[in-house]
Enzyme design. Structure first.
Site, mmCIF file in Angstrom:
data_model
loop_
_atom_site.group_PDB
_atom_site.id
_atom_site.type_symbol
_atom_site.label_atom_id
_atom_site.label_comp_id
_atom_site.label_asym_id
_atom_site.label_seq_id
_atom_site.Cartn_x
_atom_site.Cartn_y
_atom_site.Cartn_z
ATOM 1 N N ILE A 283 7.746 -53.416 -26.072
ATOM 2 C CA ILE A 283 7.115 -52.266 -25.409
ATOM 3 C C ILE A 283 5.867 -52.742 -24.676
ATOM 4 O O ILE A 283 4.951 -53.273 -25.301
ATOM 5 C CB ILE A 283 6.732 -51.188 -26.431
ATOM 6 C CG1 ILE A 283 8.003 -50.626 -27.065
ATOM 7 C CG2 ILE A 283 5.933 -50.072 -25.779
ATOM 8 C CD1 ILE A 283 7.734 -49.831 -28.313
ATOM 9 N N ASP A 327 -12.645 -40.806 14.141
ATOM 10 C CA ASP A 327 -13.480 -40.365 15.262
ATOM 11 C C ASP A 327 -13.982 -41.597 15.985
ATOM 12 O O ASP A 327 -13.735 -42.720 15.569
ATOM 13 C CB ASP A 327 -14.592 -39.398 14.838
ATOM 14 C CG ASP A 327 -15.441 -39.931 13.729
ATOM 15 O OD1 ASP A 327 -15.233 -41.088 13.361
ATOM 16 O OD2 ASP A 327 -16.302 -39.187 13.239
ATOM 17 N N ASP A 642 -15.934 -30.805 9.461
ATOM 18 C CA ASP A 642 -14.779 -31.698 9.316
ATOM 19 C C ASP A 642 -14.205 -31.611 7.911
ATOM 20 O O ASP A 642 -13.093 -32.075 7.662
ATOM 21 C CB ASP A 642 -15.166 -33.158 9.584
ATOM 22 C CG ASP A 642 -15.546 -33.377 11.032
ATOM 23 O OD1 ASP A 642 -15.104 -32.569 11.868
ATOM 24 O OD2 ASP A 642 -16.288 -34.323 11.312
ATOM 25 N N GLU A 707 13.314 -60.872 -24.480
ATOM 26 C CA GLU A 707 13.180 -60.867 -25.944
ATOM 27 C C GLU A 707 14.269 -60.013 -26.590
ATOM 28 O O GLU A 707 14.900 -60.414 -27.575
ATOM 29 C CB GLU A 707 11.800 -60.330 -26.340
ATOM 30 C CG GLU A 707 10.664 -61.268 -25.958
ATOM 31 C CD GLU A 707 9.382 -60.527 -25.638
ATOM 32 O OE1 GLU A 707 9.201 -59.391 -26.127
ATOM 33 O OE2 GLU A 707 8.557 -61.077 -24.885
ATOM 34 N N THR A 735 2.216 -64.678 -23.509
ATOM 35 C CA THR A 735 2.799 -64.511 -22.166
ATOM 36 C C THR A 735 2.514 -63.119 -21.625
ATOM 37 O O THR A 735 1.911 -62.959 -20.577
ATOM 38 C CB THR A 735 4.321 -64.739 -22.164
ATOM 39 O OG1 THR A 735 4.864 -64.084 -23.292
ATOM 40 C CG2 THR A 735 4.653 -66.177 -22.181
#
Ligand code: ATP
Length: 901
Positions: A283, A327, A642, A707, A735
């Site tokens: 997991i 702009d 804006d 695995e 790893t």
């Protein structure tokens, strides 16, 4: 403090607050008050604490199962196993904690960077302070676009309007004044008060802070705010779903292995421990932290490249941007203006000089001209300086503008004619102002001149010219004829075609005209029957890096759209210089947009690259039209108006320097140097971060599948389990843990902007990833099981030795594969072995650790392995290379196939 401030007069308020209506508080006093009242902010429910974070590491179900397994081991006399499992669990938790802590710190640092600011007067000087520093008694200075920093009593207001929607729900702006009110006036009608969280939509004001932080009106309803923001990004949510799916799949497969194992007659306790460890290893529980780190560190890198992301979610949206609406002034151009040409009733003048330096000469043709000898030129320059809010100051011996660069350039031009701002202030005292905004496109300042109030007006030529009836010449004022008008419009286009921004300037004595600085509608009376003085053409060169950024966008499949309030010819000229538009292409102007309905506009937007003379309303419609086409749009802006367009866009971008607080509040990202190139850099980072998350996910899934398949393969084949619980936990740490961390912070692929944007619908977990994961897992499992079987059956070694070989081969396979996992397309020699030094070092350290557990006696016992010979070492490394080699070969073949396709 009490809540009857609206009843008091301004002077009474100042008295009660022990503050000065001109000088504000002293720094000393402000410090003392800060110590007494604390930070001016609303307390949010959640606070992050290191302890809570550490404890939360132990909250996961798998960890508890693992702890249970350790306890069972100890109870059954396998003390060393038990302790080792606990040690690894703790190590895992510590690493998880460090990752999360770092991510949280990074996020907190970002929150500090984006803290809103406001202007206040202290010791008689106006300064910018962070809103959290505001204390009761502070004198605030407010103008359009500001966020109100605290609850305050107005003591001066000019055409002042505030949007109180956050407090009252009323979206219409409310006009404010300074008079006292009756005690029982309800909150929504307290017109002499302003409140924290509201925003200024127009005009200017001064106000005394009466309450801060939780004492404010907003503080009292702060609970409403708490539920507002959820910190999770769509990507994180997607990953959470992926995580749940994987969890279920893992449990399914592990249960299968357990069942098959029992059937095969494997000793139940050994099988139980192995299954639990397998679940833990398979997991990818580190994924959420890895994602947060990739996001948070990426966001910090963006800060160095002048892009400040306010919401983590925007990072991934940025990576998908297909259109950037920007702009012009200051973003694509330098925003450093210089007046180059002046047009009066009889002449066209050229002005020399560089930047904001106040030395320069006026030429008409080749003849030098002194403004003091030409009344019309003098009047034009004087009015330009009179209708002005900017200031010139010397910084390090260089003349610099404080305020709007357009106005700064006009002041500089006036100084070249020896007309100074201070002389104007003394000779023509200022009475009132009707401020500039980009919808009105004009501004007026009223001053006392020759015993009369005079209005000095400047703005977009078509707007000002339509309000002029007279014209000033060297001979005096006369009627403005149609011929004059045509001449000025032609001159305007001539200057605009030269990429100059053009302003018309006018004036008018206000004899018998009613004006009231605080009132409304006064502009209608004042800004008419004006005397035209002339035009000023300002140069604002394009930014060097903008051109490069525009072409980068082109390569990256992103359309650059320029949206400006400026004249269409100026816009086209700049657009051509930057490669945004071709000479003959159409520039769509605001008035034309008005004639298109939403469906027509949607048809048009993909074919338009430059919009000119637009208002905020047009910007909003352009964003909506683009959205309707299904595109991911980024939108920049600076003004208050804006904000709606910025909110509407998938990525709203505010300008850090010229942007108002309201715009910044509405934006997902702030560009701290107002530079278009920084937006493109942010897109590049956004794509890079997404890539890193995707490759880390693919890498981790590949490991897990490997695995699972090793263990599944063994039980199906009826072999003994090739990996011990500790081996699995070790792989999880070494790893999976470290290499994934290095992958998630991989340097960005330099070619990231050479491919089209990712599709909006693309999911992280897709069919392609599924097949790749399965393929990778199969490769790793085949190699591991192959080595295991070879040692056990061919060489005839002991089970411990066979396990050691399988374990080490799997570790090496995983570590080497990390180098290839850095890119989906590029092969290792194209990416460069050392281009991610961190990964290289981590792999080197992990190799050494793997050697260490083979040679340190205590660890040997723990992992049930013996020391290795050089020969064995070389063989294992060789075997570990096989999956990497095959995966790289696959890339080469796929690239070839793509080339021929
Ligand atoms: P953008 O920054 O979006 O590219 P802009 O800065 O060119 O746009 P605005 O600031 O909206 O556009 O200005 C529109 C027009 O209003 C300008 O072309 C100019 O004619 C006029 N104008 C700009 N600044 C001022 C000012 N301070 N006073 C009066 N008129 C102005």
């Amino acid at each position: 403090m009490m809540h009857t401030w609206h009843k008091l007069s301004a002077i009474e308020t100042a008295g009660l607050l022990a503050t000065d209506m001109e000088q504000g508080l002293s720094t000393e006093d402000a410090k003392k008050r800060f110590a007494r009242y604390g930070q001016n902010k609303l307390h949010k429910g959640k606070r992050f604490s290191a302890l809570v974070m550490l404890i939360s590491q132990f909250k996961s179900l798998v960890i508890w199962v693992l702890m249970g397994a350790a306890a069972v081991s100890v109870a059954l006399g396998e003390v060393i196993d038990g302790i080792a499992i606990i040690a690894i669990v703790i190590l895992n938790a510590v690493i998880g904690f460090l990752q999360e802590y770092r991510a949280e710190k990074a996020a907190a640092a970002l929150a500090r960077l984006t803290a809103p600011h406001c202007r206040a007067v202290r010791d008689g000087h106006s300064l910018v302070i962070t809103t959290t520093e505001v204390v009761p008694g502070d004198l605030l200075l407010l103008e359009a676009g500001d966020l109100v920093a605290a609850d305050a009593r107005l003591i001066q207001a000019s055409v002042f309007r505030v949007n109180e929607a956050p407090l009252t729900g009323e979206s219409q702006a409310v006009a404010k004044f300074t008079d006292s009110l009756a005690l029982d006036t309800p909150l929504a009608e307290r017109r002499n008060m302003i409140f924290l969280g509201t925003s200024v939509t127009g005009g200017s004001a001064r106000a005394l802070v009466v309450n801060t932080g939780m004492e404010t009106e907003l503080g009292r309803i702060a609970k409403l705010l708490e539920s507002a923001e959820s910190g999770e990004t769509p990507l994180q949510r997607q990953l959470e779903r992926v995580g749940r799916l994987l969890l279920m799949a893992c449990f399914g497969i592990v249960s299968l292995i357990f069942g098959l194992g029992i059937w095969r007659g494997i000793e139940p306790f050994e099988l139980f421990l192995s299954s639990v460890s397998l679940a833990v290893a398979a997991i990818p529980e580190g994924l959420p932290a890895v994602v947060t780190i990739a996001l948070a560190l990426g966001v910090q890198r963006m800060v160095q490249r002048h892009a400040l992301v306010r919401r983590l979610a925007s990072v991934e949206t940025l990576g998908r941007a297909q259109v950037i609406c920007t702009d012009k002034t200051g973003t694509l151009t330098m925003g450093e203006m210089t007046a180059r040409k002046l047009v009066t009733s009889q002449n066209l003048y050229r002005v020399t000089g560089e930047g904001y330096a106040t030395e320069g000469t006026f030429f008409s043709g080749n003849v030098e001209n002194s403004p003091s000898e030409s009344p019309e030129l003098f009047a034009l320059l004087r009015a330009s300086a009179a209708c002005n809010d900017a200031e010139l100051t010397l910084i390090d011996g260089r003349s610099t503008v404080v305020g709007d660069p357009t106005e700064g350039a006009l002041l500089v031009a006036a100084e070249k004619a020896n007309i100074t701002r201070s002389a104007i202030e003394t000779e023509m005292p200022r009475l009132a102002v009707i401020p500039f905004d980009s919808d009105r496109k004009r501004m007026s300042v009223i001053r006392r001149h020759a015993n009369l109030p005079w209005a000095f007006v400047k703005g977009a030529p078509e707007v000002v010219l339509s309000r002029c009836t007279l014209i000033r010449t060297d001979q005096g004022v006369r009627t403005l004829t149609e011929i004059d008008r045509t001449r000025f419009f032609q001159a305007n286009r001539l200057l605009a075609n030269d990429a100059l921004r053009v302003l018309a300037v006018a004036e008018r004595p206000l004899e018998g005209v009613h004006f009231d600085a605080g009132g409304f509608g006064s502009d209608v009376e004042i800004e008419q029957q004006l005397i035209l003085l002339g035009l000023v053409g300002l140069q604002d060169p394009p930014r060097g890096e903008a051109r490069e950024a525009v072409s980068k966008c082109k390569r990256a499949g992103i359309k650059t759209v320029m949206i400006t309030g400026d004249h269409p010819d100026t816009a086209r000229a700049i657009g051509c210089e930057l490669g945004i538009i071709d000479k003959g292409d159409k520039v769509l102007i605001g008035a034309e947009i008005d004639h298109l309905d939403d469906a027509e506009l949607k048809e048009r937007v993909p074919h338009v690259s430059v919009y000119a003379r637009v208002t905020a309303e047009h910007k909003l419609r352009i964003v909506r039209a683009w959205k309707a086409t299904g595109a991911v749009v980024a939108m920049t802006g600076d003004g208050v108006n804006d904000a709606p367009a910025i909110k509407e866009a998938a990525i709203g971008i505010a300008m850090g320097i010229t942007g108002t607080e309201v715009t910044k509040e509405a934006a997902d990202m702030i560009v701290t140097d107002d530079n278009f190139a920084s937006i493109v850099a942010a897109v590049e980072e956004g794509r890079g971060i997404y890539d890193n998350i995707a490759k880390t996910l693919a890498y981790l899934l590949g490991s897990s599948t490997g695995e699972l398949l090793v263990m599944l393969g063994a039980v199906i084949l009826g072999w003994p389990l090739p990996l011990l619980p500790l081996h699995l936990l070790w792989i999880n740490l070494v790893t999976d843990g470290f290499a994934a961390l290095a992958l998630s912070t991989d340097p960005i692929d330099p070619g990231v902007l050479n491919r089209p944007p990712r599709q909006a619908q693309s999911q992280l977990l897709n069919r392609h990833l599924f097949y790749l994961t399965l393929f990778t897992g199969l490769l790793a499992a085949s190699v591991t099981l192959g080595v295991f079987a070879y040692e056990l059956h061919v060489v005839g070694n002991s089970i411990d030795q066979a396990r050691d070989a399988a374990f080490t081969a799997l570790v090496i396979t995983g570590l080497l594969r990390a180098f290839g996992a850095r890119s989906e397309q590029r092969v290792i020699w194209q990416i460069g072995l050392f281009s991610n030094l961190r990964l290289f070092l981590i792999v080197a350290v992990c190799f050494s650790l793997q050697l260490a557990i083979h040679h340190i006696p205590m660890l040997q016992t723990l992992f049930q392995i013996k020391s290795v010979s050089l020969h064995q070492c070389v063989v294992w490394i060789g075997v570990g290379f096989i999956p990497l080699a095959i995966l790289e070969l696959r890339k080469v073949l796929l690239n070839r196939a793509k080339k021929f396709a």
